[in-house]
Design an enzyme around this catalytic site. Structure first.
Site, mmCIF file in Angstrom:
data_model
loop_
_atom_site.group_PDB
_atom_site.id
_atom_site.type_symbol
_atom_site.label_atom_id
_atom_site.label_comp_id
_atom_site.label_asym_id
_atom_site.label_seq_id
_atom_site.Cartn_x
_atom_site.Cartn_y
_atom_site.Cartn_z
ATOM 1 N N CYS A 1 59.741 30.879 66.654
ATOM 2 C CA CYS A 1 59.479 32.298 65.948
ATOM 3 C C CYS A 1 58.103 32.817 66.086
ATOM 4 C CB CYS A 1 60.087 32.213 64.301
ATOM 5 S SG CYS A 1 61.178 30.647 64.059
ATOM 6 N N GLU B 1 67.023 55.817 54.784
ATOM 7 C CA GLU B 1 67.587 56.711 53.875
ATOM 8 C C GLU B 1 69.278 57.010 54.113
ATOM 9 O OE1 GLU B 1 66.513 61.155 53.307
ATOM 10 O OE2 GLU B 1 64.989 60.361 55.019
ATOM 11 N N CYS C 1 59.729 26.207 65.459
ATOM 12 C CA CYS C 1 59.593 27.649 64.524
ATOM 13 C C CYS C 1 57.897 27.813 64.997
ATOM 14 C CB CYS C 1 59.692 27.723 63.498
ATOM 15 S SG CYS C 1 59.342 29.208 62.545
ATOM 16 N N TYR D 1 70.210 35.917 71.835
ATOM 17 C CA TYR D 1 69.173 36.505 71.115
ATOM 18 C C TYR D 1 67.615 35.956 71.854
ATOM 19 C CZ TYR D 1 67.158 32.793 68.038
ATOM 20 O OH TYR D 1 66.592 31.817 67.483
ATOM 21 N N LYS E 1 56.690 33.654 69.265
ATOM 22 C CA LYS E 1 57.559 34.954 70.051
ATOM 23 C C LYS E 1 57.104 36.075 69.240
ATOM 24 C CE LYS E 1 61.316 35.669 68.032
ATOM 25 N NZ LYS E 1 62.514 35.587 67.357
ATOM 26 N N HIS F 1 62.522 59.309 51.047
ATOM 27 C CA HIS F 1 62.586 60.294 52.049
ATOM 28 C C HIS F 1 61.139 60.836 52.585
ATOM 29 C CE1 HIS F 1 63.856 63.782 54.431
ATOM 30 N NE2 HIS F 1 62.940 64.655 53.973
ATOM 31 N N GLU G 1 65.434 38.810 73.678
ATOM 32 C CA GLU G 1 64.012 39.189 73.140
ATOM 33 C C GLU G 1 63.090 38.894 74.136
ATOM 34 O OE1 GLU G 1 64.761 37.702 68.347
ATOM 35 O OE2 GLU G 1 64.036 36.181 69.698
HETATM 36 P P1 FAD Z 1 62.601 21.855 64.775
HETATM 37 O O1 FAD Z 1 61.733 23.150 64.172
HETATM 38 O O2 FAD Z 1 62.996 21.909 66.039
HETATM 39 O O3 FAD Z 1 61.764 20.611 64.477
HETATM 40 C C1 FAD Z 1 62.231 19.434 64.893
HETATM 41 C C2 FAD Z 1 61.184 18.497 65.177
HETATM 42 O O4 FAD Z 1 61.536 17.132 65.518
HETATM 43 C C3 FAD Z 1 60.311 18.687 66.462
HETATM 44 O O5 FAD Z 1 59.017 19.184 66.069
HETATM 45 C C4 FAD Z 1 60.405 17.614 67.437
HETATM 46 O O6 FAD Z 1 59.271 17.597 68.122
HETATM 47 C C5 FAD Z 1 60.533 16.541 66.583
HETATM 48 N N1 FAD Z 1 61.422 15.474 66.894
HETATM 49 C C6 FAD Z 1 62.537 15.333 67.515
HETATM 50 N N2 FAD Z 1 62.907 14.162 67.824
HETATM 51 C C7 FAD Z 1 62.217 13.400 67.293
HETATM 52 C C8 FAD Z 1 61.867 11.893 67.216
HETATM 53 N N3 FAD Z 1 63.109 11.289 67.606
HETATM 54 N N4 FAD Z 1 61.106 11.454 66.315
HETATM 55 C C9 FAD Z 1 60.119 11.955 65.798
HETATM 56 N N5 FAD Z 1 60.087 13.750 65.949
HETATM 57 C C10 FAD Z 1 61.039 14.163 66.541
HETATM 58 N N6 FAD Z 1 64.358 31.238 63.912
HETATM 59 C C11 FAD Z 1 64.452 32.231 62.933
HETATM 60 O O7 FAD Z 1 64.682 32.284 61.705
HETATM 61 N N7 FAD Z 1 63.928 33.432 63.435
HETATM 62 C C12 FAD Z 1 63.418 33.546 64.683
HETATM 63 O O8 FAD Z 1 62.801 34.609 64.946
HETATM 64 C C13 FAD Z 1 63.420 32.431 65.636
HETATM 65 N N8 FAD Z 1 63.074 32.626 66.901
HETATM 66 C C14 FAD Z 1 63.286 31.547 67.764
HETATM 67 C C15 FAD Z 1 62.737 31.752 69.072
HETATM 68 C C16 FAD Z 1 62.800 30.669 69.958
HETATM 69 C C17 FAD Z 1 62.289 30.782 71.278
HETATM 70 C C18 FAD Z 1 63.537 29.512 69.464
HETATM 71 C C19 FAD Z 1 63.634 28.413 70.481
HETATM 72 C C20 FAD Z 1 64.042 29.315 68.295
HETATM 73 C C21 FAD Z 1 63.892 30.379 67.279
HETATM 74 N N9 FAD Z 1 64.365 30.345 66.035
HETATM 75 C C22 FAD Z 1 64.101 31.243 65.119
HETATM 76 C C23 FAD Z 1 65.132 28.874 65.657
HETATM 77 C C24 FAD Z 1 64.226 28.167 64.616
HETATM 78 O O9 FAD Z 1 63.106 27.752 65.488
HETATM 79 C C25 FAD Z 1 64.806 27.177 64.251
HETATM 80 O O10 FAD Z 1 66.179 27.233 63.675
HETATM 81 C C26 FAD Z 1 64.062 25.850 63.221
HETATM 82 O O11 FAD Z 1 62.731 25.547 63.942
HETATM 83 C C27 FAD Z 1 64.984 24.706 63.086
HETATM 84 O O12 FAD Z 1 64.056 23.849 62.336
HETATM 85 P P2 FAD Z 1 64.223 22.389 62.484
HETATM 86 O O13 FAD Z 1 63.585 21.572 61.483
HETATM 87 O O14 FAD Z 1 65.882 21.953 62.340
HETATM 88 O O15 FAD Z 1 63.987 21.858 64.006
#
Ligand code: FAD
Length: 479
Positions: A47, A467, A42, A177, A50, A462, A181
């Site tokens: 997010c 609205e 994110c 999306y 972006k 309004h 986007e």
């Molecule tokens: P992540 O945020 O992906 O975090 C996982 C972390 O784990 C990463 O930092 C990774 O490096 C780390 N990791 C992985 N494997 C290991 C390991 N073995 N050891 C140590 N670290 C590890 N969501 C919205 O709500 N609104 C939006 O507008 C939106 N726009 C998006 C735009 C794009 C281009 C993308 C790709 C996603 C977007 N999302 C959006 C989705 C959102 O980013 C994800 O749903 C959210 O980040 C999920 O969080 P998470 O904690 O599950 O995983």
């Protein structure tokens, strides 16, 4: 048995960071490993960057509109290196905040890749081994690129934020999306954008009318959107492609290839499509889906069940088949949104560290698609609702006053899907500037179970676009 930590979190993204902090606030001893940058998808490549690019891209239309409103403006080209430098320092700042928040909550940070050794042991890429009473897997997901010949020449959303320079032309493959986007973002920044989607309409899963209006709006803004179209193969463009040799089929306009890649970019990509065209683009971006990060981290060896899409299978409380191992966020492939990952993290802490079993409520999640035009949505689409029960559809589409005054043809859509029997608003779909902001508030009413009559009893604000949500008197149709 004693453990080094009460909780060890794998992944410093939206879900992992929130779970670690809230668990630590209960007095638990918490450690967290992150292999890349704190903040996760994110903050670093989703997010946040972006949305900043959406803001950057929206100025081109604002300049045009400002002139219609009487401003004397001369606009120049967008300067990507300026934006990119600022974007990077903003991401550094945010990453720093995430680290500080974890530090301040007494969460021990481990910079490295973690994998499971057994249900209570994590092995780090630094060589350390750590034991924990509970392990929370929050490793997120990654973009998936199809196995098309030459696909390695393309980029994904991971790379788009780090481009050295803006391409002059780009082919975006995908209809979800993220693809849609970025089509809008790059188009607004002055890139010639072509988008291929193999399905019949972009934004599958959203309300059909809303998808239709977004697609129309994107085309009107200049995006060359091709539906039912995919790529067959791609390769580095040759001199013959670039010089417009007809034997290679590069479409010609006035003796030059229609989409000559910028020489400055130093590379062009020749693409053959299922619609028979062969063209050269500066860049090709795949936004063809995401896969959970579950491989190579010892999950199956530890006994964790992995589903058909590579996701970690969990119950309503985010617990895996192994009692000490939980998983939240994108890696569980439930609803892939930041606020959902955060909610799942908080529900996990409530359940495990506060003794208050809390399932995650995935019902009626409002969301926005930051396409241009923007889409905000909550609840059932018309197509879903009418399969379940008889519904009334209240819908209006019109030219908002700000666009009408500026001479734009952009239309907005306000739509309510209403149960005939209970009168409840089952779904609300908005295509308009700031639809994301509007749907956040409409989402409260829908989540509370508001009826159409509750909407009607609310006095209109309004003059606004929203609205219309409280002034639509007659259903457009029943279904
Ligand atoms: P992540 O945020 O992906 O975090 C996982 C972390 O784990 C990463 O930092 C990774 O490096 C780390 N990791 C992985 N494997 C290991 C390991 N073995 N050891 C140590 N670290 C590890 N969501 C919205 O709500 N609104 C939006 O507008 C939106 N726009 C998006 C735009 C794009 C281009 C993308 C790709 C996603 C977007 N999302 C959006 C989705 C959102 O980013 C994800 O749903 C959210 O980040 C999920 O969080 P998470 O904690 O599950 O995983």
């Amino acid at each position: 048995m004693t453990f080094d930590y009460d909780l060890f979190v794998i992944g410093g993204g939206s879900g992992g960071v929130r779970a670690a902090r809230t668990a630590a606030a209960t007095g638990a001893k918490v450690g967290l490993a992150e292999e890349y940058r704190m903040g996760g998808t994110c903050v670093i490549r989703g997010c946040v960057p972006k949305k900043l690019m959406v803001f950057a891209s929206s100025f081109s239309e604002m300049f045009e509109d400002a002139r219609s409103y009487g401003w004397d403006l001369t606009d120049g080209p967008f300067h990507w290196p300026h934006f990119s430098e600022k974007l990077n320092s903003e991401l550094d700042r945010l990453e720093g905040i995430y680290r500080k928040l974890l530090d301040g909550s007494n969460v021990a940070i481990f910079d490295g890749r973690a994998s499971l050794k057994d249900p209570h042991t994590v092995a780090l890429s630094t060589g350390e081994e750590i034991t924990a009473k509970h392990i929370l897997v929050a490793t997120g997901g990654r973009p998936v690129v199809p196995e098309t010949p030459g696909a390695e020449l393309g980029i994904t959303s991971n790379e788009i934020f780090q481009l050295k320079e803006m391409p002059k032309s780009i082919l975006i493959i995908g209809g979800g999306y993220i693809a849609s986007e970025f089509a809008g973002i790059l188009n607004g920044l002055g890139v010639k954008v072509t988008q291929f989607y193999r399905g019949a309409q972009i934004l599958r899963g959203f309300d059909d009318e809303a998808r239709g209006l977004v697609a129309e709006g994107m085309r009107a803004k200049g995006i060359d959107l091709h539906l039912g179209t995919n790529i067959v193969e791609m390769r580095a463009a040759t001199e013959a492609d670039l010089s417009g040799d007809h034997s290679h089929g590069v479409p010609m306009e006035g003796g030059v290839p229609a989409q000559l890649p910028s020489k400055a970019a130093g590379h062009g990509i020749w693409v053959k499509a299922t619609n028979g065209t062969e063209k050269v683009y500066d860049q090709v971006m795949f936004a063809t889906g995401r896969a959970p990060n579950t491989s190579g981290i010892g999950l199956e060896e530890a006994g964790v069940e992995i589903g058909r899409r590579g996701e970690i299978v969990v119950d309503d409380y985010s617990q895996t088949r192994v009692p000490s191992i939980y998983a939240i966020g994108d890696v569980t492939n439930r609803v892939q949104l930041t606020p959902v990952a955060i909610r799942e993290g908080m529900a996990f802490v409530e359940t495990v560290f506060k003794g208050n079993p809390t399932p995650v409520d995935h019902h009626l999640i409002p969301s926005a698609v930051f396409t241009q035009p923007e889409l905000g949505t909550v609840g059932m689409t018309e197509e879903e609702a009418r399969e379940i029960e008889p519904v009334e559809i209240y819908c209006t589409s019109f030219k908002p006053m700000n666009h009408a005054f500026a001479g734009r043809d952009d239309r907005v859509l306000m739509k309510l899907v209403v149960s005939k029997e209970t009168r409840k608003v089952l779904g609300c779909h908005i295509v308009a500037d700031h639809a994301g902001e509007m749907i956040q508030l409409a989402g409260i009413a829908v989540k509370m179970g508001a009826t159409k009559e509750d909407f009607d009893r609310t006095v209109a604000v309004h003059p606004t676009m929203a609205e219309e949500l409280v002034t639509m008197k007659e259903p457009m149709r029943t279904a």
